[in-house]
Design an enzyme around this catalytic site. Structure first.
Site, short mmCIF file in Angstrom:
data_model
loop_
_atom_site.label_atom_id
_atom_site.label_comp_id
_atom_site.label_asym_id
_atom_site.label_seq_id
_atom_site.Cartn_x
_atom_site.Cartn_y
_atom_site.Cartn_z
N LYS A 209 -25.44 120.84 9.52
CA LYS A 209 -24.43 120.32 10.45
C LYS A 209 -23.09 120.16 9.73
O LYS A 209 -22.03 120.49 10.28
CB LYS A 209 -24.87 118.97 11.01
CG LYS A 209 -25.98 119.02 12.05
CD LYS A 209 -26.41 117.60 12.41
CE LYS A 209 -27.66 117.60 13.27
NZ LYS A 209 -28.13 116.21 13.52
N ARG B 138 -30.99 109.52 2.21
CA ARG B 138 -31.09 108.23 2.91
C ARG B 138 -31.25 107.13 1.86
O ARG B 138 -32.10 107.25 0.96
CB ARG B 138 -32.29 108.22 3.85
CG ARG B 138 -32.35 107.00 4.75
CD ARG B 138 -31.32 107.04 5.85
NE ARG B 138 -31.60 108.07 6.84
CZ ARG B 138 -30.79 108.39 7.84
NH1 ARG B 138 -29.61 107.77 7.97
NH2 ARG B 138 -31.11 109.34 8.70
N CYS C 103 -22.00 111.97 12.07
CA CYS C 103 -21.34 110.86 11.37
C CYS C 103 -20.86 111.25 9.97
O CYS C 103 -19.75 110.89 9.56
CB CYS C 103 -22.27 109.65 11.29
SG CYS C 103 -23.93 110.03 10.68
N GLY D 52 -28.72 100.91 22.71
CA GLY D 52 -28.84 101.41 21.34
C GLY D 52 -27.74 100.87 20.44
O GLY D 52 -26.79 100.22 20.90
N HIS E 286 -22.02 104.72 5.59
CA HIS E 286 -22.40 105.87 4.77
C HIS E 286 -21.40 106.06 3.63
O HIS E 286 -20.20 105.81 3.79
CB HIS E 286 -22.41 107.15 5.60
CG HIS E 286 -23.51 107.23 6.61
ND1 HIS E 286 -24.54 106.32 6.68
CD2 HIS E 286 -23.75 108.14 7.61
CE1 HIS E 286 -25.37 106.67 7.67
NE2 HIS E 286 -24.90 107.76 8.25
N GLN F 37 -26.74 107.86 2.87
CA GLN F 37 -26.69 107.47 4.27
C GLN F 37 -27.54 106.24 4.57
O GLN F 37 -28.72 106.18 4.23
CB GLN F 37 -27.11 108.66 5.16
CG GLN F 37 -26.15 109.83 5.02
CD GLN F 37 -26.55 111.05 5.82
OE1 GLN F 37 -26.44 112.18 5.34
NE2 GLN F 37 -26.98 110.86 7.07
N GLY G 3 -27.88 105.22 10.41
CA GLY G 3 -27.79 106.58 10.91
C GLY G 3 -28.99 107.00 11.73
O GLY G 3 -28.93 107.96 12.50
N ARG H 4 -22.55 120.27 20.15
CA ARG H 4 -21.53 120.34 19.10
C ARG H 4 -21.11 121.77 18.74
O ARG H 4 -19.93 122.02 18.48
CB ARG H 4 -22.02 119.62 17.84
CG ARG H 4 -22.04 118.12 17.98
CD ARG H 4 -22.65 117.46 16.76
NE ARG H 4 -22.76 116.01 16.93
CZ ARG H 4 -23.61 115.25 16.26
NH1 ARG H 4 -24.43 115.80 15.38
NH2 ARG H 4 -23.65 113.96 16.46
N ARG I 191 -36.64 101.62 30.97
CA ARG I 191 -37.03 100.44 30.19
C ARG I 191 -35.87 99.46 30.04
O ARG I 191 -36.05 98.25 30.03
CB ARG I 191 -37.53 100.88 28.81
CG ARG I 191 -38.09 99.77 27.94
CD ARG I 191 -38.58 100.34 26.63
NE ARG I 191 -37.51 101.07 25.95
CZ ARG I 191 -37.73 101.94 24.96
NH1 ARG I 191 -38.95 102.22 24.57
NH2 ARG I 191 -36.72 102.54 24.37
N VAL J 101 -25.32 102.43 18.85
CA VAL J 101 -23.99 102.97 19.16
C VAL J 101 -23.52 102.45 20.51
O VAL J 101 -22.34 102.11 20.68
CB VAL J 101 -24.01 104.52 19.13
CG1 VAL J 101 -22.66 105.08 19.57
CG2 VAL J 101 -24.36 105.03 17.73
#
Length: 336
Positions: free
Chosen positions: A212, A233, A128, A10, A240, A155, A159, A98, A37, A12
């Protein structure tokens, strides 16, 4: 020091791989994990070719000191015990843990000591948007306690992951070619558009992303701070941006704020409007700090201050923050 990355393929995960090398992270062995995969894929790291192993419920994490996990909340929840069973420290980039009371939520510039001796061997990386905001807020909090924050976020596609970044590119390509853009990762076409929704809506009309920012900020800063966010977005690839209004108990001048930002860890001040010097995602993408500019007194509130900040979501907003947590623990003798 034996380290693992879970979710290597991915956006990140790829940034984690790059940053571990760039920062000369003190590891002797790196192990890569991914989905069925991704298994078998090979990545170069420090002159070696490493194979991605399939993440399974077994003893593969025995002997691993730190696992950087970035494979989504459902995977983190399913594999928490598998990863931590033999003492591995799990630094998790998802939203899975979190707000759990026994899982520290850490931004090293703000609350590094919360990372010491986590009860479940799990440390959560914040959202983030929250990360870059609290790094900036910490500088102001040192001058006067912040009562409340209003924030609008802008953003990037990053993201929502690597597939979202590709989709934005493909949409612009389709527009240029005169064909219909494909929409899969977002509710609407992002190219040439702004979408005033990040994540799903909750009962109070705010999205989960916006909530969040409220809950995570209070946990990280150990504060009664109130946060009202609107998350948007925007059609750019990465980094961001946030426009932030703060209300403090005592007035904070622009000069005080500039001085605080100049001396704060993890912040670069870019605040010279006359010279058109202010942070922008086009130029701040791919960099580590939180960039702050456009600092002004709030015209509507004598205890108010407003400023603009930009930070790379994949780096400081995710991979870099996770690595900095580990670096803090190693430097202070709490890991390895």
């Amino acid at each position: 020091m034996k380290v693992a990355i879970v979710g290597t393929s991915g956006a990140v995960g790829q940034e984690l791989l790059k940053l571990l090398d760039e920062r000369a992270f003190p590891l002797d062995e790196l192990v890569l994990f991914g989905s069925a995969r991704s298994a078998g894929t090979r990545y170069a790291f420090r002159g070696k070719s490493l194979t991605v192993w399939e993440l399974e419920h077994n003893d593969d994490f025995k002997g691993i000191d730190i696992a950087f996990v970035s494979a989504g909340a459902s995977t983190s929840k399913e594999f928490e015990k598998t990863i931590t069973r033999h003492g591995t420290l799990m630094i998790d980039n998802s939203s899975a843990f979190r707000m759990d009371e026994d899982v520290p939520l850490v931004v090293p510039e703000v609350n590094p000591r919360d990372a010491v001796n986590p009860p479940r061997r799990v440390i959560a990386n914040p959202n983030c948007t929250t990360i870059q905001m609290v790094v900036a807020l910490k500088a102001i909090e040192e001058i006067s306690h912040i009562r409340r924050v209003h924030v609008s976020t802008y953003q990037a596609a990053s993201g929502a992951g690597a597939a979202a970044m590709r989709e934005l590119d493909e949409q612009y390509r389709a527009i240029c070619e005169g064909t219909e853009p494909k929409v899969e990762k977002f509710a609407f076409q992002l190219a040439n558009n702004l979408i005033p929704q990040v994540d799903v809506f909750t009962d109070n009309g705010y999205t989960k992303e916006e909530m969040k920012m409220y809950h995570e900020t209070r946990k990280i800063m150990h504060s009664d701070i109130e946060v009202s966010a609107t998350c948007i977005r925007v059609p750019i690839q990465r980094a961001h941006s946030e426009n932030i209004w703060v209300e403090t108990e005592q007035p904070v001048t622009v000069q005080q704020a500039r001085h605080a930002f100049c001396n704060a860890e993890g912040i670069v001040l870019m605040d010279d409007p006359a010279a058109k010097k202010y942070p922008m995602p086009l130029f701040q993408a791919g960099q580590d700090p939180v960039f702050v500019g456009r600092i002004r007194q709030d015209l509507t509130n004598p205890n108010g201050l407003t400023f603009w900040c930009v930070s790379d979501q994949i780096r400081k907003g995710a991979a870099l923050n996770a690595i900095q947590i580990a670096e803090y623990l190693i430097a202070n003798g709490h890991c390895g």
